[in-house]
Design a protein around this motif. Structure first.
Motif, PDB file in Angstrom:
ATOM      1  N   ARG A 292       0.854  -1.195   0.000  1.00  0.00           N
ATOM      2  CA  ARG A 292       0.000   0.000   0.000  1.00  0.00           C
ATOM      3  C   ARG A 292       0.882   1.234   0.000  1.00  0.00           C
ATOM      4  O   ARG A 292       2.062   1.189   0.359  1.00  0.00           O
ATOM      5  CB  ARG A 292      -0.884   0.005   1.256  1.00  0.00           C
ATOM      6  CG  ARG A 292      -1.767  -1.230   1.414  1.00  0.00           C
ATOM      7  CD  ARG A 292      -2.938  -1.190   0.463  1.00  0.00           C
ATOM      8  NE  ARG A 292      -3.782  -0.036   0.739  1.00  0.00           N
ATOM      9  CZ  ARG A 292      -4.713  -0.014   1.707  1.00  0.00           C
ATOM     10  NH1 ARG A 292      -4.893  -1.076   2.487  1.00  0.00           N
ATOM     11  NH2 ARG A 292      -5.457   1.057   1.892  1.00  0.00           N
ATOM     12  N   ALA A 293       0.284   2.356  -0.396  1.00  0.00           N
ATOM     13  CA  ALA A 293       1.016   3.619  -0.409  1.00  0.00           C
ATOM     14  C   ALA A 293       0.067   4.756  -0.056  1.00  0.00           C
ATOM     15  O   ALA A 293      -1.141   4.678  -0.311  1.00  0.00           O
ATOM     16  CB  ALA A 293       1.644   3.865  -1.779  1.00  0.00           C
ATOM     17  N   HIS A 294       0.644   5.803   0.537  1.00  0.00           N
ATOM     18  CA  HIS A 294      -0.176   6.975   0.878  1.00  0.00           C
ATOM     19  C   HIS A 294       0.749   8.174   1.035  1.00  0.00           C
ATOM     20  O   HIS A 294       1.848   8.058   1.579  1.00  0.00           O
ATOM     21  CB  HIS A 294      -0.942   6.741   2.175  1.00  0.00           C
ATOM     22  CG  HIS A 294      -2.202   7.539   2.275  1.00  0.00           C
ATOM     23  ND1 HIS A 294      -2.212   8.918   2.378  1.00  0.00           N
ATOM     24  CD2 HIS A 294      -3.507   7.157   2.264  1.00  0.00           C
ATOM     25  CE1 HIS A 294      -3.461   9.338   2.444  1.00  0.00           C
ATOM     26  NE2 HIS A 294      -4.273   8.281   2.381  1.00  0.00           N
ATOM     27  N   GLY A 295       0.307   9.321   0.564  1.00  0.00           N
ATOM     28  CA  GLY A 295       1.040  10.551   0.821  1.00  0.00           C
ATOM     29  C   GLY A 295       0.915  10.937   2.279  1.00  0.00           C
ATOM     30  O   GLY A 295      -0.155  10.766   2.876  1.00  0.00           O
ATOM     31  N   CYS A 296       2.007  11.436   2.849  1.00  0.00           N
ATOM     32  CA  CYS A 296       1.967  11.823   4.266  1.00  0.00           C
ATOM     33  C   CYS A 296       3.100  12.791   4.568  1.00  0.00           C
ATOM     34  O   CYS A 296       4.279  12.472   4.359  1.00  0.00           O
ATOM     35  CB  CYS A 296       2.082  10.596   5.163  1.00  0.00           C
ATOM     36  SG  CYS A 296       1.907  10.981   6.927  1.00  0.00           S
ATOM     37  N   ASP A 297       2.758  13.967   5.061  1.00  0.00           N
ATOM     38  CA  ASP A 297       3.726  14.953   5.514  1.00  0.00           C
ATOM     39  C   ASP A 297       3.877  14.786   7.026  1.00  0.00           C
ATOM     40  O   ASP A 297       3.032  15.231   7.795  1.00  0.00           O
ATOM     41  CB  ASP A 297       3.236  16.365   5.174  1.00  0.00           C
ATOM     42  CG  ASP A 297       4.148  17.460   5.686  1.00  0.00           C
ATOM     43  OD1 ASP A 297       5.199  17.150   6.293  1.00  0.00           O
ATOM     44  OD2 ASP A 297       3.806  18.648   5.480  1.00  0.00           O
ATOM     45  N   VAL A 298       4.953  14.127   7.451  1.00  0.00           N
ATOM     46  CA  VAL A 298       5.102  13.799   8.874  1.00  0.00           C
ATOM     47  C   VAL A 298       5.317  15.026   9.742  1.00  0.00           C
ATOM     48  O   VAL A 298       5.182  14.946  10.963  1.00  0.00           O
ATOM     49  CB  VAL A 298       6.237  12.778   9.102  1.00  0.00           C
ATOM     50  CG1 VAL A 298       5.931  11.463   8.409  1.00  0.00           C
ATOM     51  CG2 VAL A 298       7.587  13.344   8.661  1.00  0.00           C
ATOM     52  N   SER A 299       5.665  16.166   9.143  1.00  0.00           N
ATOM     53  CA  SER A 299       5.825  17.379   9.945  1.00  0.00           C
ATOM     54  C   SER A 299       4.484  17.950  10.377  1.00  0.00           C
ATOM     55  O   SER A 299       4.421  18.831  11.236  1.00  0.00           O
ATOM     56  CB  SER A 299       6.611  18.438   9.161  1.00  0.00           C
ATOM     57  OG  SER A 299       5.844  18.970   8.088  1.00  0.00           O
ATOM     58  N   ASP A 300       3.411  17.445   9.798  1.00  0.00           N
ATOM     59  CA  ASP A 300       2.047  17.878  10.113  1.00  0.00           C
ATOM     60  C   ASP A 300       1.415  16.814  11.010  1.00  0.00           C
ATOM     61  O   ASP A 300       1.060  15.720  10.552  1.00  0.00           O
ATOM     62  CB  ASP A 300       1.257  18.049   8.818  1.00  0.00           C
ATOM     63  CG  ASP A 300      -0.150  18.598   9.034  1.00  0.00           C
ATOM     64  OD1 ASP A 300      -0.774  18.272  10.065  1.00  0.00           O
ATOM     65  OD2 ASP A 300      -0.629  19.347   8.166  1.00  0.00           O
ATOM     66  N   ALA A 301       1.258  17.130  12.296  1.00  0.00           N
ATOM     67  CA  ALA A 301       0.738  16.153  13.253  1.00  0.00           C
ATOM     68  C   ALA A 301      -0.661  15.681  12.881  1.00  0.00           C
ATOM     69  O   ALA A 301      -0.969  14.480  12.950  1.00  0.00           O
ATOM     70  CB  ALA A 301       0.741  16.747  14.657  1.00  0.00           C
ATOM     71  N   GLY A 302      -1.520  16.610  12.479  1.00  0.00           N
ATOM     72  CA  GLY A 302      -2.886  16.253  12.135  1.00  0.00           C
ATOM     73  C   GLY A 302      -2.951  15.332  10.936  1.00  0.00           C
ATOM     74  O   GLY A 302      -3.693  14.337  10.935  1.00  0.00           O
ATOM     75  N   GLU A 303      -2.182  15.636   9.902  1.00  0.00           N
ATOM     76  CA  GLU A 303      -2.175  14.792   8.703  1.00  0.00           C
ATOM     77  C   GLU A 303      -1.620  13.408   9.021  1.00  0.00           C
ATOM     78  O   GLU A 303      -2.162  12.394   8.577  1.00  0.00           O
ATOM     79  CB  GLU A 303      -1.346  15.444   7.596  1.00  0.00           C
ATOM     80  CG  GLU A 303      -1.268  14.595   6.331  1.00  0.00           C
ATOM     81  CD  GLU A 303      -0.528  15.292   5.205  1.00  0.00           C
ATOM     82  OE1 GLU A 303       0.090  14.589   4.384  1.00  0.00           O
ATOM     83  OE2 GLU A 303      -0.573  16.542   5.143  1.00  0.00           O
ATOM     84  N   THR A 304      -0.548  13.355   9.799  1.00  0.00           N
ATOM     85  CA  THR A 304       0.046  12.070  10.155  1.00  0.00           C
ATOM     86  C   THR A 304      -0.950  11.202  10.898  1.00  0.00           C
ATOM     87  O   THR A 304      -1.078   9.992  10.629  1.00  0.00           O
ATOM     88  CB  THR A 304       1.307  12.289  11.011  1.00  0.00           C
ATOM     89  OG1 THR A 304       2.220  13.140  10.309  1.00  0.00           O
ATOM     90  CG2 THR A 304       1.997  10.967  11.304  1.00  0.00           C
ATOM     91  N   ALA A 305      -1.686  11.782  11.822  1.00  0.00           N
ATOM     92  CA  ALA A 305      -2.684  11.037  12.593  1.00  0.00           C
ATOM     93  C   ALA A 305      -3.830  10.577  11.704  1.00  0.00           C
ATOM     94  O   ALA A 305      -4.311   9.441  11.821  1.00  0.00           O
ATOM     95  CB  ALA A 305      -3.212  11.898  13.735  1.00  0.00           C
ATOM     96  N   ARG A 306      -4.293  11.441  10.789  1.00  0.00           N
ATOM     97  CA  ARG A 306      -5.409  11.078   9.914  1.00  0.00           C
ATOM     98  C   ARG A 306      -5.029   9.944   8.965  1.00  0.00           C
ATOM     99  O   ARG A 306      -5.825   9.022   8.734  1.00  0.00           O
ATOM    100  CB  ARG A 306      -5.878  12.301   9.120  1.00  0.00           C
ATOM    101  CG  ARG A 306      -6.630  13.329   9.953  1.00  0.00           C
ATOM    102  CD  ARG A 306      -7.271  14.382   9.079  1.00  0.00           C
ATOM    103  NE  ARG A 306      -6.293  15.178   8.334  1.00  0.00           N
ATOM    104  CZ  ARG A 306      -5.707  16.277   8.807  1.00  0.00           C
ATOM    105  NH1 ARG A 306      -6.001  16.710  10.032  1.00  0.00           N
ATOM    106  NH2 ARG A 306      -4.849  16.961   8.068  1.00  0.00           N
ATOM    107  N   VAL A 307      -3.821  10.010   8.407  1.00  0.00           N
ATOM    108  CA  VAL A 307      -3.365   8.958   7.498  1.00  0.00           C
ATOM    109  C   VAL A 307      -3.281   7.629   8.244  1.00  0.00           C
ATOM    110  O   VAL A 307      -3.726   6.589   7.745  1.00  0.00           O
ATOM    111  CB  VAL A 307      -2.007   9.329   6.875  1.00  0.00           C
ATOM    112  CG1 VAL A 307      -1.385   8.137   6.156  1.00  0.00           C
ATOM    113  CG2 VAL A 307      -2.171  10.500   5.906  1.00  0.00           C
ATOM    114  N   ALA A 308      -2.714   7.651   9.452  1.00  0.00           N
ATOM    115  CA  ALA A 308      -2.608   6.423  10.239  1.00  0.00           C
ATOM    116  C   ALA A 308      -3.993   5.865  10.547  1.00  0.00           C
ATOM    117  O   ALA A 308      -4.243   4.662  10.392  1.00  0.00           O
ATOM    118  CB  ALA A 308      -1.847   6.696  11.533  1.00  0.00           C
TER     119      ALA A 308
END
Length: 278
Positions: free
Chosen positions: A58-74
């Protein structure tokens, strides 16, 4: 520490998996039968890594510097069945800047990815990792710059990478009772595209910028990430710990010099107890 043997069918979640060490890690664990979830700020590159790792990847875009985005992707991927037994916190960026002269947005960028990125990733994924049974492991990619004195034009990068390694040590302590091992990977300079990391830099940190191609000549002359294989596999079988694979001749001597300097600056303080001798 419990040895970590990659198990066929188990999930490995890897950040910064779109290229370089991250892509190599993905292919390395895929070759051992693991299902790969490749995360990268560049979703296209993450998808290419997944394609190289087999039909179940699987693959997904994720900007780890963004806490909210990292949590949503996970949260989204976990809901879709991506429950990792291996979490590799690999995303990192480099820049030839100094602590004393770096622009604010450059400082925020390196701190955001190399320091807060591992924190965000750990907080987003560790609950799912802890919920698994069997061998579980966390890897974190620091740098040989994490273990030698800060020097050269990359002092800001080296500073943040020492903090990356410190987060690895913190996770080692925090996860011990859960039986989860942690590997702190410290590679030397390798043939990756970290020299051109700003080409995917978000607007809030100054926007994308491509370095001149000749800047990468020094990196292209170095060995590829495959030189990490023997050391990495050995450390995983031990259950984790430091995995230092330098490509610079002076790394070991520089480490020894740093340790000598620390020991030279150590002064004992004898605490006098009132009940001493009673």
């Amino acid at each position: 520490m419990t040895a970590f043997e990659p198990k066929r069918g188990d999930w490995a979640v890897i950040t910064g998996a779109g290229r370089g060490i991250g892509r190599w890690l993905a292919q390395h664990f895929a070759a051992k039968g693991m299902r790969i979830c490749a995360l990268d700020i560049d979703a296209y590159e993450a998808e290419e890594t997944a394609r190289l790792c087999g039909p179940e990847a699987r693959a997904h875009g994720c900007d780890v510097s963004d806490a909210g985005e990292t949590a949503r992707v996970a949260e989204r991927l976990i809901a879709q069945g991506v429950e990792p037994s291996l979490l590799w916190i690999n995303a990192g960026v480099g820049s030839a800047d100094t602590v004393s002269e770096a622009k604010a947005r450059t400082l925020d960028w390196l701190m955001g990815v190399n320091v807060m990125g591992p924190v965000h990733t750990a907080q987003a994924w560790l609950p799912a990792l802890k919920a698994q049974t069997g061998a579980r492991h966390v890897g974190i990619t620091a740098s040989s710059a994490s273990v030698v004195p800060v020097s050269g034009p990359f002092t800001l990068y080296a500073t943040t990478k020492q903090m990356t390694a410190a987060i690895g040590e913190a996770l080692t302590a925090e996860l011990q009772e859960d039986g989860i091992g942690v590997t702190i990977l410290c590679p030397g300079i390798l043939n990756t595209q970290i020299w051109n990391a700003a080409q995917a830099r978000p607007e809030r940190f100054g926007g994308a910028r491509s370095a001149p191609d000749e800047v990468g000549d020094h990196w292209r002359a170095q060995p590829g990430p495959e030189v990490l294989e023997q050391g990495l596999d050995t450390v995983l079988k031990r259950g984790g710990g430091w995995c230092i694979v330098p490509t610079e001749e002076n790394t070991e001597k520089a480490m020894e010099a740093r340790h000598r300097a620390q020991h030279h600056g150590f002064f004992h303080y004898a605490v006098q107890r009132e009940d001493a001798g009673n």
